[in-house]
Design an enzyme around this catalytic site. Structure first.
Site, PDB file in Angstrom:
ATOM      1  CB  ILE A 183      -1.797  -6.031 -10.220  1.00 41.19           C
ATOM      2  CG1 ILE A 183      -1.173  -7.250 -10.920  1.00 41.19           C
ATOM      3  CG2 ILE A 183      -1.759  -4.808 -11.128  1.00 41.19           C
ATOM      4  CD1 ILE A 183      -2.069  -7.934 -11.908  1.00 41.19           C
ATOM      5  CG  ASP A 184      -5.218  -2.119  -6.356  1.00 37.63           C
ATOM      6  OD1 ASP A 184      -4.834  -1.142  -7.012  1.00 37.63           O
ATOM      7  OD2 ASP A 184      -6.307  -2.149  -5.764  1.00 37.63           O
ATOM      8  CG  ASP A 185      -1.302  -4.361  -1.806  1.00 41.33           C
ATOM      9  OD1 ASP A 185      -1.027  -3.676  -0.814  1.00 41.33           O
ATOM     10  OD2 ASP A 185      -2.328  -5.044  -1.894  1.00 41.33           O
TER      11      ASP A 185
END
Length: 669
Positions: free
Chosen positions: A404-406
Site C-alpha cells: 500500500i505504501d509503494d
C-alpha cells in the site's frame, strides 16, 4: 553487480543526457543567504541523482541491514554443499569489517552488540577458517557466554544451528506443517501472519518437521555457558498468562510431532510445497526478500527437489542477485532490493526540486513504474477477493505482495510527470487509487500489505521471536495514502476522512506520530503532517501545532534532526540522535507543510543540509533510518540520504507541490 560511486548497485550508471545539465526551472527571485545556498545544493543533488538513473528508468540504492544475511547465506551454502572458497572469503571480509571493538556485531550503525547477530557472525567466520582462539573470535565468544550463550539466542539462530547438530531440534519451539490446512477464519491460520512472516513460516514448518542434521564441520562448545548442559531448564510462565498458555501449547505441539500421522504429515508438507512453489516470483525469489527465499530453498530440497531442479536453480540464482560486491573485494548480501520505492521517491524529489515535469528522466521513470504495476491477484486477495489488482511492489519482482505504501507514493510520483501518453498514465493512477482504497482496514487506516492483519495470537507464539509478525495499520502508511487521496481530489471522501480521524487519534501526547517503517517519530511525523495539511487541516489546527512544537523541541544544535533506533525501546531516545540528512528532510517536510517556511527552525534545518552536502552533491549517512521490524531489524537505504533532503530543499525554494489540489478545510476541521 557493479557498485556506483554512491554504493548503489545494478547496471553501471549511464552517462547523464545533455538535457540533465540544463538549469532547473527558476525559483522565486534569488535571495542571499539560506535560500541561495539551498538553490546551489538543489542543483548539485539533482545532478548527482540524475547521473545515477538506470537506462531503463529506475533508481536503486544499496540496502544495508546486518551481517545475519551474510552469515545465513554461508550457512545455506554449507547445508547444500555448494559453499566455495571465493564466496566464503568475500563474505568473511565483510563480516569481519562489521565487528565492533568489543567483539560483537550490532544490527544498526552505532548500536549495541546483539546476541543472535554475534552468534551467527561468529559461526560464519568459523566456516571461513577463523580460529576460536584468534583474538577477535575469543572476544566474541566470551561476550556470547556472558549473555547466556546459544540458549539465549532467538529461534531463527537456533534453527540454523540445529541444521548442523549444534542445537537439538527437540529444544526448539514447534510449528507443524498441518498449519497450512487451517481455514482463514481460524486463529493462527497462515493469513493471520504478516506476509513476510507467512512466507518464512510455511517453509520452516517443513524444515522443523523434517529435522535435518548435516555433519558439523567443528564443535561450538565455546558458545555455551556450560557445554555439558547447553539448554538449562527454565520455569514456565504462569498458566493464566498469555506466555504461559502458549508455552503449554508448544508442549502439546511437541507431543503431536512424535505421533503425527504419516499420511497427514506427508500431505501437509506437500501442500506447503505447492504453496511455496506457487509463490515463487519470475526472478526465482520469494517475496523479493532474502529470508523466505533461503528457507524455501531448504524446505523444497528436503522434500526431494535436487539443486538442478528449475525451481531451486532459479531460487539460488535469485539469491546471487542480492549480493553487492564492494571495491575491497567484500561481498554484502542485501535483505531485499528497493527499486520501485527508490524510483518513486527519486521522481518526487526531482520534480519538487524544479525539474520540468516532462524532463526525459522523469518520463523514463514514469514509463518504468507504469510497467511495474501488478495486474494479477496476490495473497492480499485472500481477504479481498473482489478487489481489482492495481498495486505496486517494493522490488523488481514481487507480484504476490504489492504494498500500500509503494502504491501511494508511486501515484504521487506519477502525478508529477507530464507524460506523452496521458491516458496511459491516468489509467495506471486510477487503478492504483482504486486498489489502495480497497485495502483500507476496518478502523479506517492502512497497513502495509494486508487488510485487517491484526490478530493478537501470532506474536504470542514462542516460535515468533524474530520481530513483528503481523501487519496492523500504521501512521506513516496511512499518512501517505491520505496525502495521495487528497492530491487525487478525494480529501472529503468519507474513506479519506476516516483515515484522517484515525491519524488524529494516533497522535502521541507530545505531538509526534510513531514511525513503523522509518526511524521513528520523526519519520511518522514527517509522513503525517503533510498528509493532514494536504487533506485540508489548517496549519493552525491543534494537532499540527503540537507536531510543530515537538519537532522544534528535538532539533539538534547543529540545525539538523536525528533519531536513534533506540527510540523504539527507550522513551529518552524519542526524536534524539545524531543529525542525519534523511531525518532532517522528514522534519523539514512537516514544518514546511505546516506553514513554517520563514521560521528559525526551518532556516537552521536548510542550512544544515546545505552545509553538510558533499562536493559531489550527496550526503554522508552511515546511520540507519529505515525500519524493517521496530528495533529488531533496521535498514540503511542508501538513497534516503539523497531523495529526502532534495525533496525538502525543493519545497523550501519552490513551495509546496499541488497547491491547486489542496483541499479547502472541511467544516469542523
Amino acid at each position: 553487480m557493479t557498485a556506483t560511486t554512491d554504493g548503489s548497485t545494478g547496471a553501471a550508471a549511464p552517462e547523464a543526457p545533455s538535457a540533465t545539465t540544463a538549469p532547473l526551472t527558476e525559483p522565486n527571485p534569488p535571495e542571499a543567504g539560506t535560500r541561495a545556498a539551498a538553490g546551489r545544493a538543489i542543483q548539485r543533488a539533482t545532478d548527482f541523482l540524475l547521473a545515477r538513473q538506470d537506462d531503463r528508468g529506475w533508481w536503486k540504492g544499496d540496502l544495508d541491514t546486518n551481517v545475519t544475511m551474510d552469515a545465513e547465506d554461508l550457512l545455506l551454502r554449507q547445508f547444500l554443499g555448494i559453499r566455495d572458497r571465493a564466496t566464503t572469503d568475500a563474505a568473511a571480509l565483510f563480516i569481519r569489517g562489521e565487528q565492533r571493538a568489543d567483539g560483537t556485531w550490532a544490527t544498526f550503525h552505532g548500536g549495541p552488540g546483539e546476541l543472535s547477530t554475534t552468534i551467527e557472525a561468529y559461526v560464519a567466520l568459523r566456516l571461513a577458517g577463523d580460529a576460536p582462539d584468534d583474538p577477535h573470535m575469543a572476544k566474541a565468544s566470551a561476550w556470547v557466554r556472558e549473555r547466556g550463550g546459544i540458549a539465549a539466542s532467538r529461534v531463527f539462530t537456533r534453527i540454523w544451528l540445529a541444521l548442523f547438530g549444534w542445537w537439538k531440534w527437540d529444544d526448539l519451539p514447534e510449528l507443524p506443517p498441518e498449519l497450512i490446512y487451517f481455514p482463514k477464519w481460524m486463529p493462527l491460520n497462515i493469513y493471520d501472519f504478516g506476509c513476510w512472516a507467512r512466507q518464512t513460516i510455511v517453509p520452516l514448518t517443513v524444515v522443523s518437521a523434517k529435522r535435518p542434521v548435516r555433519p558439523a564441520p567443528f564443535p561450538l562448545d565455546e558458545l555455551h555457558t556450560d557445554a555439558r548442559d547447553p539448554n538449562p531448564a527454565k520455569p514456565l510462565a504462569p498458566v493464566a498468562s498469555w506466555d504461559g498458555a502458549f508455552q503449554r501449547l508448544d508442549k502439546l505441539m511437541h507431543g503431536y510431532q512424535k505421533v503425527a500421522l504419516g499420511p497427514l504429515r506427508r500431505a501437509a508438507m506437500n501442500a506447503a510445497a505447492r504453496w511455496i512453489i506457487e509463490r515463487q516470483e519470475n526472478d526465482g525469489c520469494w517475496g523479493g526478500i532474502q529470508p523466505p527465499a533461503v528457507y524455501s530453498v531448504i524446505a523444497l530440497h528436503l522434500l526431494g527437489y535436487d539443486l538442478d531442479h528449475p525451481v531451486l536453480k532459479a531460487g539460488l540464482k535469485s539469491l546471487d542477485r542480492f549480493a553487492v560486491w564492494r571495491e575491497d573485494g567484500a561481498r554484502m548480501i542485501e535483505a531485499c532490493q528497493s527499486p520501485v520505492w527508490d524510483t518513486c521517491l527519486a521522481t518526487i524529489a526531482l520534480a519538487d526540486a524544479g525539474l520540468p515535469a516532462d524532463h526525459p528522466a522523469l518520463v523514463r521513470a514514469a514509463d518504468w513504474m507504469i510497467d511495474e504495476q501488478i495486474d494479477r491477484p496476490g495473497d492480499w486477495s485472500v481477504r479481498k477477493p473482489q478487489l481489482e489488482p492495481g498495486g505496486w511492489a517494493f522490488e523488481f519482482d514481487n507480484d504476490n505482495y504489492p504494498d500500500i505504501d509503494d502504491t501511494a507514493e508511486v501515484v504521487l510520483a506519477l502525478r508529477r510527470v507530464r507524460h506523452p501518453d496521458p491516458q496511459r498514465l491516468e489509467r495506471a493512477i486510477e487503478r492504483g487509487v482504486r486498489w489502495n482504497l480497497g485495502m483500507q482496514s476496518k478502523n479506517g487506516a492502512w497497513g502495509a500489505f494486508d487488510v485487517d492483519n491484526t490478530s493478537p495470537f501470532p506474536n504470542r507464539l514462542p516460535f515468533c521471536d524474530f520481530g513483528e509478525v503481523i501487519d496492523p495499520p500504521s501512521s506513516d502508511v496511512t499518512g501517505h495514502v491520505v496525502e495521495m487521496l487528497a492530491v487525487e481530489g478525494m480529501a472529503h471522501d468519507p474513506r479519506t476522512r476516516r483515515g484522517i480521524e484515525w491519524l488524529l487519534a494516533e497522535q502521541e501526547p507530545n505531538g509526534a506520530w510513531f514511525g513503523r517503517w522509518g526511524v521513528n517519530y520523526i519519520y511518522g511525523t514527517g509522513s503525517v503532517v503533510p498528509a493532514l495539511v494536504a487533506a485540508g487541516l489548517p496549519a493552525a489546527h491543534p494537532a499540527i501545532r503540537r507536531a510543530v512544537t515537538w519537532l522544534e523541541s528535538v532539533q539538534n544544535e547543529d540545525g539538523g534532526w536525528g533519531e536513534d533506533l533506540r527510540s523504539y525501546r527507550y522513551e529518552d531516545w524519542k526524536g534524539r540522535g545524531a543529525s542525519t540528512a534523511s531525518q532532517t528532510g522528514w522534519a523539514l517536510l512537516a514544518l514546511l507543510s505546516a506553514g513554517e517556511r520563514e521560521s528559525k527552525a526551518v532556516e537552521r534545518g536548510v542550512a544544515f543540509l546545505a552545509d553538510t552536502q558533499t562536493e559531489d552533491g550527496t550526503w554522508d549517512e552511515p546511520y540507519f533510518t529505515g525500519t524493517g521490524f521496530p528495533w529488531d531489524f533496521s535498514i540503511n537505504y542508501h538513497l534516503y540520504r539523497q531523495v529526502f533532503p532534495l525533496t525538502a530543499l525543493g519545497r523550501y525554494v519552490h513551495g509546496e507541490p499541488f497547491t491547486d489540489r489542496i483541499a479547502a478545510p472541511a467544516e469542523g476541521s
